[in-house]
Design a protein around this motif. Structure first.
Motif, PDB file in Angstrom:
ATOM      1  N   UNK A 141      32.319  15.647   9.095  1.00 38.43           N
ATOM      2  CA  UNK A 141      32.546  16.040  10.490  1.00 38.43           C
ATOM      3  C   UNK A 141      34.024  15.926  10.835  1.00 38.43           C
ATOM      4  N   UNK A 142      34.670  14.839  10.383  1.00 42.35           N
ATOM      5  CA  UNK A 142      36.100  14.677  10.650  1.00 42.35           C
ATOM      6  C   UNK A 142      36.907  15.805  10.031  1.00 42.35           C
ATOM      7  N   UNK A 143      36.599  16.146   8.780  1.00 37.69           N
ATOM      8  CA  UNK A 143      37.326  17.220   8.120  1.00 37.69           C
ATOM      9  C   UNK A 143      37.153  18.549   8.813  1.00 37.69           C
ATOM     10  N   UNK A 144      35.909  18.875   9.196  1.00 37.70           N
ATOM     11  CA  UNK A 144      35.663  20.136   9.894  1.00 37.70           C
ATOM     12  C   UNK A 144      36.338  20.151  11.258  1.00 37.70           C
ATOM     13  N   UNK A 145      36.370  18.986  11.929  1.00 36.80           N
ATOM     14  CA  UNK A 145      37.024  18.916  13.237  1.00 36.80           C
ATOM     15  C   UNK A 145      38.528  19.159  13.113  1.00 36.80           C
ATOM     16  N   UNK A 146      39.145  18.567  12.077  1.00 33.63           N
ATOM     17  CA  UNK A 146      40.583  18.807  11.849  1.00 33.63           C
ATOM     18  C   UNK A 146      40.825  20.284  11.568  1.00 33.63           C
ATOM     19  N   UNK A 147      39.954  20.882  10.752  1.00 38.78           N
ATOM     20  CA  UNK A 147      40.097  22.299  10.433  1.00 38.78           C
ATOM     21  C   UNK A 147      39.934  23.162  11.674  1.00 38.78           C
ATOM     22  N   UNK A 148      39.036  22.744  12.565  1.00 33.72           N
ATOM     23  CA  UNK A 148      38.740  23.542  13.756  1.00 33.72           C
ATOM     24  C   UNK A 148      39.816  23.423  14.829  1.00 33.72           C
ATOM     25  N   UNK A 149      40.757  22.478  14.678  1.00 35.61           N
ATOM     26  CA  UNK A 149      41.775  22.286  15.709  1.00 35.61           C
ATOM     27  C   UNK A 149      42.630  23.534  15.926  1.00 35.61           C
ATOM     28  N   UNK A 150      42.730  24.355  14.877  1.00 34.61           N
ATOM     29  CA  UNK A 150      43.519  25.567  15.041  1.00 34.61           C
ATOM     30  C   UNK A 150      42.718  26.678  15.699  1.00 34.61           C
ATOM     31  N   UNK A 151      41.420  26.405  15.966  1.00 35.46           N
ATOM     32  CA  UNK A 151      40.593  27.382  16.663  1.00 35.46           C
ATOM     33  C   UNK A 151      40.646  27.180  18.159  1.00 35.46           C
ATOM     34  N   UNK A 152      39.832  27.969  18.844  1.00 41.82           N
ATOM     35  CA  UNK A 152      39.785  27.948  20.298  1.00 41.82           C
ATOM     36  C   UNK A 152      38.637  27.043  20.737  1.00 41.82           C
ATOM     37  N   UNK A 153      38.917  26.091  21.629  1.00 43.60           N
ATOM     38  CA  UNK A 153      37.888  25.165  22.103  1.00 43.60           C
ATOM     39  C   UNK A 153      37.394  25.529  23.507  1.00 43.60           C
ATOM     40  N   UNK A 154      37.685  26.716  23.971  1.00 47.60           N
ATOM     41  CA  UNK A 154      37.215  27.132  25.292  1.00 47.60           C
ATOM     42  C   UNK A 154      35.723  27.412  25.254  1.00 47.60           C
ATOM     43  N   UNK A 155      35.063  27.231  26.394  1.00 43.44           N
ATOM     44  CA  UNK A 155      33.621  27.475  26.460  1.00 43.44           C
ATOM     45  C   UNK A 155      33.161  27.458  27.904  1.00 43.44           C
ATOM     46  N   UNK A 156      32.151  28.276  28.202  1.00 44.10           N
ATOM     47  CA  UNK A 156      31.445  28.161  29.474  1.00 44.10           C
ATOM     48  C   UNK A 156      30.430  27.028  29.323  1.00 44.10           C
ATOM     49  N   UNK A 157      29.905  26.513  30.411  1.00 42.92           N
ATOM     50  CA  UNK A 157      28.954  25.403  30.302  1.00 42.92           C
ATOM     51  C   UNK A 157      27.690  25.848  29.586  1.00 42.92           C
ATOM     52  N   UNK A 158      27.246  27.103  29.838  1.00 41.91           N
ATOM     53  CA  UNK A 158      26.036  27.584  29.176  1.00 41.91           C
ATOM     54  C   UNK A 158      26.301  27.826  27.688  1.00 41.91           C
ATOM     55  N   UNK A 159      27.468  28.378  27.360  1.00 45.64           N
ATOM     56  CA  UNK A 159      27.812  28.587  25.958  1.00 45.64           C
ATOM     57  C   UNK A 159      27.882  27.280  25.201  1.00 45.64           C
ATOM     58  N   UNK A 160      28.466  26.241  25.821  1.00 42.12           N
ATOM     59  CA  UNK A 160      28.553  24.936  25.170  1.00 42.12           C
ATOM     60  C   UNK A 160      27.162  24.330  24.988  1.00 42.12           C
ATOM     61  N   UNK A 161      26.294  24.491  25.995  1.00 37.51           N
ATOM     62  CA  UNK A 161      24.930  23.958  25.893  1.00 37.51           C
ATOM     63  C   UNK A 161      24.181  24.620  24.746  1.00 37.51           C
ATOM     64  N   UNK A 162      24.334  25.942  24.602  1.00 36.91           N
ATOM     65  CA  UNK A 162      23.688  26.654  23.503  1.00 36.91           C
ATOM     66  C   UNK A 162      24.253  26.207  22.153  1.00 36.91           C
ATOM     67  N   UNK A 163      25.572  26.024  22.097  1.00 27.61           N
ATOM     68  CA  UNK A 163      26.206  25.607  20.842  1.00 27.61           C
ATOM     69  C   UNK A 163      25.713  24.234  20.408  1.00 27.61           C
ATOM     70  N   UNK A 164      25.556  23.303  21.339  1.00 23.19           N
ATOM     71  CA  UNK A 164      25.076  21.973  20.985  1.00 23.19           C
ATOM     72  C   UNK A 164      23.580  21.976  20.681  1.00 23.19           C
TER      73      UNK A 164
END
Length: 317
Positions: A141-164
């Motif tokens: 999880x730590x490795x994937x999180x570091x890799x994802x830092x260069x991505x976009x962390x924006x989200x609507x509340x519904x999009x985040x709920x679906x993602x989780x």
């Protein structure tokens, strides 16, 4: 007491295990890009539902060609539960979250929680989860999180709920597929995909007005090829490999694809999307490789070290 990682004993079994892992590592890492291409000219829920309906029909034909018996009523119910959780619930949430524009960094990070959920259900179900596997999952999880830092962390509340919700549904479905009575593999896949795909198609008709007037003539060549790739490689090949891993390997090893896939997705983006690698990749990759080493070799190494460190009386990790 059962161990969390079982390495098959024969060379043929080891080769099947390695092949299945490579398939889920590589192919599912490319499906993020394929999903985006398919959704360019297809409504997302309709795209996902038809993908699994077609794949399920193919698997049903294969199962009947193999002269496999039809599922019993109980097996149909179990298949409906697993298909509802994994095909309809998890995959439907993923495509909707991507369609809602959830940031790639957030999506990639959230998906890596799946094997930790699966390990938790496994522990609650009475199987022992070695400490080394928990360490490996955390490092992944730590490795994937570091890799994802260069991505976009924006989200609507519904999009985040679906993602989780997606990895949560997937992990419960994965655990259920290990425990419930199911028909033979080909028939089990057919039943799960047909029922899950049907749920998705019905929901698309109800919630997606665009699916009412959609026609195959509206599909671009790129979207058509991406949808076909998702049916053949993403579902018929790779999902069958994953279901095999759930039965023949530990949950930690079967779920380790979730923090390897972002690495593959990044390389696909570099090759096809013109993305540029940053220094974060060279921090994330060692963490992910160390995570895999802990999951695969952690317990044997720990057992080897215990007597040499004078820890033979401690409980096994």
């Amino acid at each position: 007491m059962p161990i969390f990682f079982r390495l098959p004993g024969t060379s043929d079994d080891r080769m099947r295990l390695i092949t299945a892992l490579l398939i889920v590592y590589i192919v599912w890492g490319t499906t993020y890009h394929a999903l985006n291409l398919a959704m360019q000219t297809m409504p997302p829920l309709f795209m996902n539902g038809t993908r699994f309906l077609v794949a399920g029909a193919v698997m049903l034909a294969i199962a009947r060609w193999q002269r496999l018996p039809w599922p019993t009523p109980a097996q149909w119910r179990h298949s409906a539960l697993i298909g509802g959780l994994m095909v309809f619930g998890a995959m439907g949430m993923v495509v909707m979250a991507q369609k809602m524009g959830i940031g790639s960094g957030l999506m990639a990070t959230v998906v890596t929680t799946m094997p930790m959920w699966l390990a938790l259900w496994t522990r609650w179900g009475g199987e022992r989860v070695p400490v080394t596997s928990w360490i490996g999952l955390g490092l992944g999880v730590m490795g994937a999180a570091v890799l994802a830092l260069e991505g976009d962390f924006s989200a609507t509340w519904l999009g985040a709920l679906l993602a989780f919700g997606a990895p949560l549904c997937w992990s419960i479905g994965s655990y259920a597929s290990r425990k419930l009575d199911l028909p033979a593999p080909a028939m089990a896949s057919a039943a799960q995909w047909l029922l899950g795909g049907l749920m998705g198609a019905v929901t698309a008709w109800w919630l997606e007005p665009a699916s009412h007037s959609w026609s195959p003539l509206q599909m671009s060549l790129t979207s058509s090829l991406a949808w076909l790739y998702l049916v053949v490689m993403g579902t018929l090949v790779t999902l069958n490999a994953y279901l095999w891993l759930l039965k023949n390997a530990s949950p930690a090893l079967a779920g380790s694809y979730s923090f390897v896939n972002p690495v593959v997705a990044l390389w696909v983006g570099v090759a096809l999307g013109g993305e540029v690698l940053t220094g974060q990749v060279f921090i994330a990759l060692p963490l992910i490789l160390l995570a895999l080493a802990c999951i695969i070799y952690g317990q044997p190494v720990w057992r080897w070290l215990q007597p040499r460190l004078g820890l033979g009386g401690l409980r096994r990790a």
